[in-house]
Design a protein around this motif. Structure first.
Motif, PDB file in Angstrom:
ATOM      1  N   PRO A   1       5.597  60.566  36.196  1.00  0.00           N
ATOM      2  CA  PRO A   1       6.526  61.679  36.445  1.00  0.00           C
ATOM      3  C   PRO A   1       5.821  62.917  36.988  1.00  0.00           C
ATOM      4  O   PRO A   1       4.586  63.010  36.979  1.00  0.00           O
ATOM      5  N   SER A   2       6.644  63.874  37.431  1.00  0.00           N
ATOM      6  CA  SER A   2       6.123  65.067  38.090  1.00  0.00           C
ATOM      7  C   SER A   2       6.892  66.305  37.656  1.00  0.00           C
ATOM      8  O   SER A   2       7.986  66.222  37.094  1.00  0.00           O
ATOM      9  N   VAL A   3       6.295  67.432  37.957  1.00  0.00           N
ATOM     10  CA  VAL A   3       7.021  68.695  37.920  1.00  0.00           C
ATOM     11  C   VAL A   3       7.202  69.152  39.358  1.00  0.00           C
ATOM     12  O   VAL A   3       6.443  68.768  40.252  1.00  0.00           O
ATOM     13  N   ASN A   4       8.222  69.941  39.590  1.00  0.00           N
ATOM     14  CA  ASN A   4       8.510  70.427  40.937  1.00  0.00           C
ATOM     15  C   ASN A   4       7.607  71.623  41.245  1.00  0.00           C
ATOM     16  O   ASN A   4       7.765  72.694  40.642  1.00  0.00           O
ATOM     17  N   PRO A   5       6.653  71.484  42.159  1.00  0.00           N
ATOM     18  CA  PRO A   5       5.719  72.588  42.406  1.00  0.00           C
ATOM     19  C   PRO A   5       6.405  73.846  42.916  1.00  0.00           C
ATOM     20  O   PRO A   5       5.866  74.950  42.763  1.00  0.00           O
TER      21      PRO A   5
ATOM     22  N   ASN B   1      -2.129  64.702  42.688  1.00  0.00           N
ATOM     23  CA  ASN B   1      -2.520  64.980  41.316  1.00  0.00           C
ATOM     24  C   ASN B   1      -2.205  66.408  40.900  1.00  0.00           C
ATOM     25  O   ASN B   1      -2.297  66.737  39.713  1.00  0.00           O
ATOM     26  N   GLY B   2      -1.808  67.236  41.843  1.00  0.00           N
ATOM     27  CA  GLY B   2      -1.453  68.599  41.501  1.00  0.00           C
ATOM     28  C   GLY B   2      -0.107  68.724  40.830  1.00  0.00           C
ATOM     29  O   GLY B   2       0.091  69.590  39.970  1.00  0.00           O
ATOM     30  N   TYR B   3       0.840  67.873  41.210  1.00  0.00           N
ATOM     31  CA  TYR B   3       2.179  68.015  40.651  1.00  0.00           C
ATOM     32  C   TYR B   3       2.578  66.881  39.709  1.00  0.00           C
ATOM     33  O   TYR B   3       3.549  67.007  38.955  1.00  0.00           O
ATOM     34  N   HIS B   4       1.869  65.770  39.717  1.00  0.00           N
ATOM     35  CA  HIS B   4       2.127  64.724  38.727  1.00  0.00           C
ATOM     36  C   HIS B   4       1.555  65.137  37.376  1.00  0.00           C
ATOM     37  O   HIS B   4       0.567  65.867  37.304  1.00  0.00           O
ATOM     38  N   ILE B   5       2.174  64.649  36.300  1.00  0.00           N
ATOM     39  CA  ILE B   5       1.679  65.022  34.976  1.00  0.00           C
ATOM     40  C   ILE B   5       0.273  64.479  34.785  1.00  0.00           C
ATOM     41  O   ILE B   5      -0.073  63.416  35.305  1.00  0.00           O
TER      42      ILE B   5
ATOM     43  N   ALA C   1      -0.560  61.944  24.431  1.00  0.00           N
ATOM     44  CA  ALA C   1      -0.160  63.117  23.652  1.00  0.00           C
ATOM     45  C   ALA C   1       0.774  62.731  22.516  1.00  0.00           C
ATOM     46  O   ALA C   1       1.470  61.711  22.561  1.00  0.00           O
ATOM     47  N   ALA C   2       0.802  63.559  21.498  1.00  0.00           N
ATOM     48  CA  ALA C   2       1.681  63.318  20.351  1.00  0.00           C
ATOM     49  C   ALA C   2       3.072  63.867  20.574  1.00  0.00           C
ATOM     50  O   ALA C   2       4.006  63.530  19.832  1.00  0.00           O
ATOM     51  N   GLN C   3       3.244  64.711  21.595  1.00  0.00           N
ATOM     52  CA  GLN C   3       4.517  65.359  21.862  1.00  0.00           C
ATOM     53  C   GLN C   3       4.956  65.084  23.298  1.00  0.00           C
ATOM     54  O   GLN C   3       4.118  64.802  24.169  1.00  0.00           O
ATOM     55  N   PRO C   4       6.249  65.190  23.576  1.00  0.00           N
ATOM     56  CA  PRO C   4       6.729  64.976  24.951  1.00  0.00           C
ATOM     57  C   PRO C   4       6.285  66.093  25.876  1.00  0.00           C
ATOM     58  O   PRO C   4       5.925  67.191  25.453  1.00  0.00           O
ATOM     59  N   THR C   5       6.323  65.785  27.179  1.00  0.00           N
ATOM     60  CA  THR C   5       5.938  66.734  28.230  1.00  0.00           C
ATOM     61  C   THR C   5       7.156  67.041  29.093  1.00  0.00           C
ATOM     62  O   THR C   5       7.787  66.118  29.613  1.00  0.00           O
TER      63      THR C   5
END
Length: 330
Positions: free
Chosen positions: A141-145, A161-165, A172-176
């Protein structure tokens, strides 16, 4: 007084298939391994398969299996639109989980989803791996740059790799929090679908999931990547995205047209035009990879750009294939 556990949510799976019977059998079996309390129904959207898929589906006697067969291949986008609509209208779900025919929940994944009990404004994206345990890059998944200045700067330096998690999110123990993801192991609430609707079937192939999840975010819904929910994806990856050549040629039309539509939704109307100019030029410069097919490639490229900047998805797949085939022989 002891408080009773809340009632389980009615979860329905939507699987889109086209001529991959061997993989579909694995996916359906894995889904039906889950008890009805975890998975109430499996809607299989059969995209006019010609490899015996329909005959095999007809032999299934599990009442949870709901088969819907298209008269023609409507692509991944059309299959998800068809399957999600059928699930909403016939299966009365609280939540849907969507996937391709070569993807399936890992053991315990659906139980893990139910344990999360997300609010109905919070979509959940599973962590997707290859069967050998490696992270499935195409489903990272990604965030929108364009919505996150720091990510935008990082993308300028690190590209993909800049915008993908980051990979550490998988441990991780928690969601992103994320903004866009694929239709492999994506859990959507009834409220979301009632609000946003269904994928545009006219997209046919490529980018329909990114466009849809960006639409969720624009409507105020949250999307999170949760590594506690795991999917397997038995797919073949591109050996090298930098030298990709589309075969058959008609696939380039969808990649470019839908890519422009995706960029418009991600960047907004102001930033879209300079971004579009850059990517259109990049696609133009790849014509040299097509050697004797270069004239055909350029005609497909022009059609895709023309339709993409206008958001046009009304061309039929038959028309696009015919144009590509005609171009190939000219």
């Amino acid at each position: 007084m002891t408080q009773s556990n809340p009632a389980p949510r009615r979860l329905v799976a939507v699987v889109v298939t086209y001529n991959r019977l061997d993989k579909l059998k694995v996916t359906v079996a894995r889904l039906l391994d889950s008890p009805a309390e975890e998975l109430a129904a499996v809607v299989v959207a059969n995209n006019a398969s010609t490899d015996g898929t329909g005959d095999w589906l007809a032999t299934l006697d599990d009442p949870r299996v709901d088969v819907l067969t298209s008269a023609e291949n409507t692509g991944g986008a059309g299959g998800f639109e068809m399957g999600m609509r059928r699930a909403m209208e016939a299966q009365n779900p609280d939540w849907l989980v969507v996937m391709d025919d070569d993807a399936y929940p890992a053991p315990g994944a659906l139980q893990a989803f139910h344990a999360l009990r997300p609010a109905d404004d919070q979509a959940v994206a599973a962590a997707v791996y290859f069967p050998d345990g490696k992270i499935c890059e195409m489903n990272r998944p990604s965030v929108n740059p364009f919505w996150h200045p720091k990510v935008f700067l990082r993308t300028l330096l690190a590209a993909r790799n800049g915008y993908h998690i980051p990979y550490e999110c998988y441990d991780a123990a928690q969601p992103t929090p994320i903004d866009l993801t694929s239709f492999v192991g994506l859990f959507l609430s009834r409220r979301m679908i009632d609000t946003v609707g269904y994928p545009d079937p006219g997209l046919f192939l490529y980018g329909d999931d990114v466009i849809y999840t960006l639409g969720l975010r624009r409507q105020g819904f949250q999307v999170s990547f949760d590594p506690r929910v795991r999917f397997d994806h038995d797919c073949t990856t591109f050996a090298d995205d930098q030298v990709r050549v589309f075969r058959p040629l008609w696939k380039a039309y969808y990649a470019y047209r839908n890519g422009l539509m995706m960029y418009r939704k991600a960047a907004g109307p102001v930033l879209f035009w300079p971004l579009a100019a850059l990517v259109v030029l990049k696609w133009r410069l790849t014509a040299g990879r097509y050697s004797d097919n270069r004239p055909a490639y350029l005609r497909i490229w022009r059609r895709a750009v023309w339709d993409g900047v206008r958001g046009r998805t009304s061309r039929s797949h038959a028309e696009i294939r015919t144009q590509a085939e005609t171009d190939h022989v000219m």
